[in-house]
Design a protein around this motif. Structure first.
Motif, short mmCIF file in Angstrom:
data_model
loop_
_atom_site.label_atom_id
_atom_site.label_comp_id
_atom_site.label_asym_id
_atom_site.label_seq_id
_atom_site.Cartn_x
_atom_site.Cartn_y
_atom_site.Cartn_z
N ASN A 60 0.93 -1.27 -0.27
CA ASN A 60 0.13 0.12 0.05
C ASN A 60 1.00 1.14 0.14
O ASN A 60 1.69 1.41 0.97
N GLY A 61 0.80 2.21 -1.08
CA GLY A 61 1.26 3.37 -1.01
C GLY A 61 0.34 4.77 -0.92
O GLY A 61 -0.70 4.61 -1.48
N SER A 62 0.53 5.40 0.06
CA SER A 62 -0.12 6.60 0.13
C SER A 62 0.63 7.74 -0.02
O SER A 62 1.68 8.00 0.69
N PHE A 63 0.29 8.73 -0.71
CA PHE A 63 1.15 9.78 -1.23
C PHE A 63 0.28 11.26 -1.12
O PHE A 63 -0.84 11.34 -1.62
N SER A 64 0.71 12.32 -0.48
CA SER A 64 0.23 13.54 -0.43
C SER A 64 0.30 14.24 -1.88
O SER A 64 1.18 14.06 -2.39
N LEU A 65 -1.01 14.61 -2.18
CA LEU A 65 -1.12 15.58 -3.36
C LEU A 65 -0.72 16.90 -2.98
O LEU A 65 -1.20 17.89 -3.89
N ILE A 66 -0.75 17.31 -1.64
CA ILE A 66 -0.35 18.86 -1.19
C ILE A 66 1.04 19.09 -0.94
O ILE A 66 1.44 18.19 -0.19
#
Length: 440
Positions: free
Chosen positions: A353-359
């Motif tokens: 699982n990869g979680s990446f900020s778009l901010i």
């Protein structure tokens, strides 16, 4: 000029507390039910749950690349937690602090038909980000400038935002494709957002020099501070008129082995592997008549003031500030999530699982998650699951934890193992949940 509230002091000085995704490990469980919607709304349909009712769940994720805690020494300490004794400091030119609290209230999901499902969620959330703060400056403020030697500092692209809000979400999911070994489903969550308040600060650049001989701090630059009406650390509520709309969207593809599909029922997982993609926390909340003060930081401050006055008093007594009332839009921590899950054998799975900020970390009046990649081996059955999340986290490094689901109860932490074994843990998280699961 309006007095600066306590939220600003917390935001600017940011003590380490016990951000990234919520419920790490549990949210990828095929029996996570309503918690799976938080990560990807498409999980609401073709679920292994007939109905899932959440009573209350809480997830906390926090940390800093400035402080590191030795929980082993903390457990052996008879005097409780002392920052000076139980932490190690790593000051840099651009230290980061972050906190994510996610409380899931009464929520439920159910199947309308084999191809259509609905879900409803209520949540209260708090985010705190402090970006690019000079660690040496932070340390000297913490110690009331109790030093004799000279030092200088420079801060570039500083920003900080603390935000509290509530949300009510409605989720709809539908099976889009079901042909032999190929299966595709999609989902969307629409949210009504209610603002609880925010405080934020930013500066493109400010610098300073401290003279130990003269005991004077000379500074130059500018600092902007804003706070919503009546928001401070002692008076927080949801009675403001601030509101907004947001949403999540996601899809899930499953590759299924056509052999034996006819013998499997609704209670069984049918895929060999699946890939899920989602965008979460799209949206913002607008606050009317937010107090914004811009300070000109060109000036000098005596050491006695630095040690005896609060930060708000230092700013008000030594610098010129111009205040105006403006509408402020606080952006949600928009993020991209990608999950790949593989069925090793009947009840054994492993997910990535990869979680990446778009901010971006330099964006003002916004919160962001920290980027995290997590591999989670797990044993999964209808009434019991055990997770072993192994993560690579931005600003910290490797983290290992454990979690379990036992009927209605779920507890876990994606950093429990490394936090207990490591003498320099920079992030920590924990979650607990109680629900009424009704299986297929």
């Amino acid at each position: 000029m309006k007095k600066i509230n306590l939220a600003f002091a917390f935001m600017f000085m940011g003590y380490f507390a016990l951000n990234a995704q919520s419920y790490i490990g549990h949210s990828v469980d095929n029996y996570s039910g309503i918690h799976g919607i938080i990560l990807n709304p498409s999980s609401v349909v073709d679920s292994r749950m007939r109905t899932d009712i959440n009573i209350f769940s809480l997830s906390v994720f926090a940390g800093s690349d400035y402080y590191a805690i030795d929980l082993g020494n903390l457990a052996d300490s008879d005097d409780g937690f002392e920052i000076s004794e139980n932490t190690e400091k790593f000051p840099k030119q651009n230290n980061q602090f972050f906190l994510n609290i996610d409380a899931l209230g009464p929520s439920f999901m159910f199947n309308l038909s084999p191809k259509h499902s609905l879900g409803f969620t209520t949540r209260v959330r708090a985010f705190f980000n402090l970006n690019n703060i000079n660690g040496e400056l932070y340390e000297n403020f913490s110690n009331d400038f109790d030093l004799a030697e000279d030092f200088n500092f420079n801060v570039e692209d500083f920003s900080g935002t603390i935000h509290l809000w509530g949300e009510v979400g409605a989720t709809y999911g539908r099976v889009l494709l079901e042909e032999n070994k190929h299966f595709l489903k999609g989902g969307i969550t629409l949210k009504y957002l209610k603002g609880g308040g925010s405080a934020f600060s930013s500066s493109p650049s400010f610098s300073g020099d401290y003279s130990g001989m003269n005991e004077v701090l000379s500074t130059m630059g500018s600092l902007n501070y804003g706070a919503t009406m009546d928001f401070n650390s002692e008076d927080v509520g949801f009675d403001s008129s601030a509101s907004g709309f947001g949403g999540d969207i996601g899809v899930t593809y499953e590759y299924r082995n056509p052999q034996g599909l006819d013998s499997l029922g609704k209670k069984d997982n049918k895929y060999k592997f699946k890939i899920a993609l989602s965008l979460t926390d799209i949206g913002s909340i607008t606050y009317n008549e937010t107090s914004n003060t811009n300070y000109n930081l060109n000036g000098q401050i005596q050491k006695t003031e630095l040690s005896e006055k609060s930060l708000s008093e230092i700013l008000e007594d030594n610098y010129t500030g111009s205040e105006e009332l403006l509408d402020s839009k606080i952006n949600l921590p928009t993020a991209l999530h990608l999950v790949a899950d593989y069925n090793i054998r009947k009840r054994l799975f492993v997910s990535l699982n990869g979680s990446f900020s778009l901010i971006g970390h330099d964006k003002e009046q916004a919160n962001r998650i920290i980027n995290t990649v997590t591999a989670t081996p797990r044993l999964e059955t209808r009434f019991f699951s055990f997770y072993l999340p192994l993560s690579k986290r931005q600003y910290d490094g490797f983290a290992a934890g454990a979690g379990l689901r036992l009927g209605p109860l779920t507890v876990g932490s994606a950093s429990a193992i490394t936090s207990l074994l490591s003498d320099s843990s920079k992030t920590a998280d924990v979650y607990v949940g109680l629900k009424v699961p009704i299986y297929q």
